[in-house]
Write a protein that holds these residues in place. Sequence first.
Motif, PDB file in Angstrom:
ATOM      1  N   GLU A 122       3.169  -5.367   1.178  1.00  0.00           N
ATOM      2  CA  GLU A 122       2.898  -4.484   1.581  1.00  0.00           C
ATOM      3  C   GLU A 122       3.097  -4.939   3.017  1.00  0.00           C
ATOM      4  O   GLU A 122       2.617  -5.711   3.429  1.00  0.00           O
ATOM      5  CB  GLU A 122       2.121  -3.127   1.637  1.00  0.00           C
ATOM      6  CG  GLU A 122       1.953  -1.862   2.430  1.00  0.00           C
ATOM      7  CD  GLU A 122       1.285  -1.268   1.886  1.00  0.00           C
ATOM      8  OE1 GLU A 122       1.539  -0.072   2.842  1.00  0.00           O
ATOM      9  OE2 GLU A 122       0.521  -1.066   1.285  1.00  0.00           O
ATOM     10  N   GLY A 144       3.419   1.497   3.024  1.00  0.00           N
ATOM     11  CA  GLY A 144       4.030   2.428   1.819  1.00  0.00           C
ATOM     12  C   GLY A 144       5.085   1.026   1.704  1.00  0.00           C
ATOM     13  O   GLY A 144       5.508   1.625   0.522  1.00  0.00           O
ATOM     14  N   SER A 166      -0.007  -6.917  -2.461  1.00  0.00           N
ATOM     15  CA  SER A 166      -0.238  -5.078  -1.798  1.00  0.00           C
ATOM     16  C   SER A 166      -2.347  -5.331  -2.171  1.00  0.00           C
ATOM     17  O   SER A 166      -2.275  -4.288  -2.521  1.00  0.00           O
ATOM     18  CB  SER A 166       0.085  -4.530  -2.799  1.00  0.00           C
ATOM     19  OG  SER A 166       0.630  -4.803  -3.444  1.00  0.00           O
ATOM     20  N   ARG A 214      -1.111   0.477   6.345  1.00  0.00           N
ATOM     21  CA  ARG A 214      -0.203   0.664   5.652  1.00  0.00           C
ATOM     22  C   ARG A 214       0.894   1.544   5.986  1.00  0.00           C
ATOM     23  O   ARG A 214       1.458   3.073   5.968  1.00  0.00           O
ATOM     24  CB  ARG A 214      -0.645   1.138   4.529  1.00  0.00           C
ATOM     25  CG  ARG A 214      -1.923   0.123   4.143  1.00  0.00           C
ATOM     26  CD  ARG A 214      -2.893   0.416   2.799  1.00  0.00           C
ATOM     27  NE  ARG A 214      -2.740  -0.255   1.878  1.00  0.00           N
ATOM     28  CZ  ARG A 214      -2.950  -1.053   0.454  1.00  0.00           C
ATOM     29  NH1 ARG A 214      -4.290  -0.230   0.793  1.00  0.00           N
ATOM     30  NH2 ARG A 214      -2.091  -1.534   0.275  1.00  0.00           N
TER      31      ARG A 214
END
Length: 179
Positions: free
Chosen positions: A172, A149, A131, A147
């Motif tokens: 991630e 999260g 990340s 992305r």
Amino acid sequence: METATTGLTFRDATPADVDTLVALVESAYRGDASRVGWTSEADILEGQRTDPEGVLEVVESPDSRLLTVERDGTVVACCQLEHRGEHAYFGMFAVSPVLQGEGLGKVVIAEAERQARESWGVREMHMTVISVREDLIAWYERRGYRRTGRMSPFPYGDERFGIPQRPDLRFELLVKPLV
């Protein structure tokens, strides 16, 4: 003028390719040699990125392929494709540091996506990226990845994945539709 994207051959790796592919992955991510390119993780991780056993496992897995890219008989890039039901996983992506920035990575990822879609009929490609690698994540975002999260822990203490140089590493999940 020849560019990194001309004269490429894509093929599945064989056990005979393992040492070459380990060397390629290490050169793209670890140590001073990796600093020639822009994908180096040398500032956040020391030690190895992969090993012969890990690469051979990918080569021999029935649900996985290690796409090997050659130009003029020399291996210049590779990536792992793994069939995971409705999606494919993209990993172990490496481009020779001296060829980074010439467009080769864009060609390889597009071919990997095409092959995953055509071979397995998957509708999404998934990958995990450390990340803190904002520049790399931005590069994937320009290729259509988003992305999520969704984070997973970095395997601290398992030196097969390297020796972390900072305490905040995690992965991630990035996802791209392949329709």
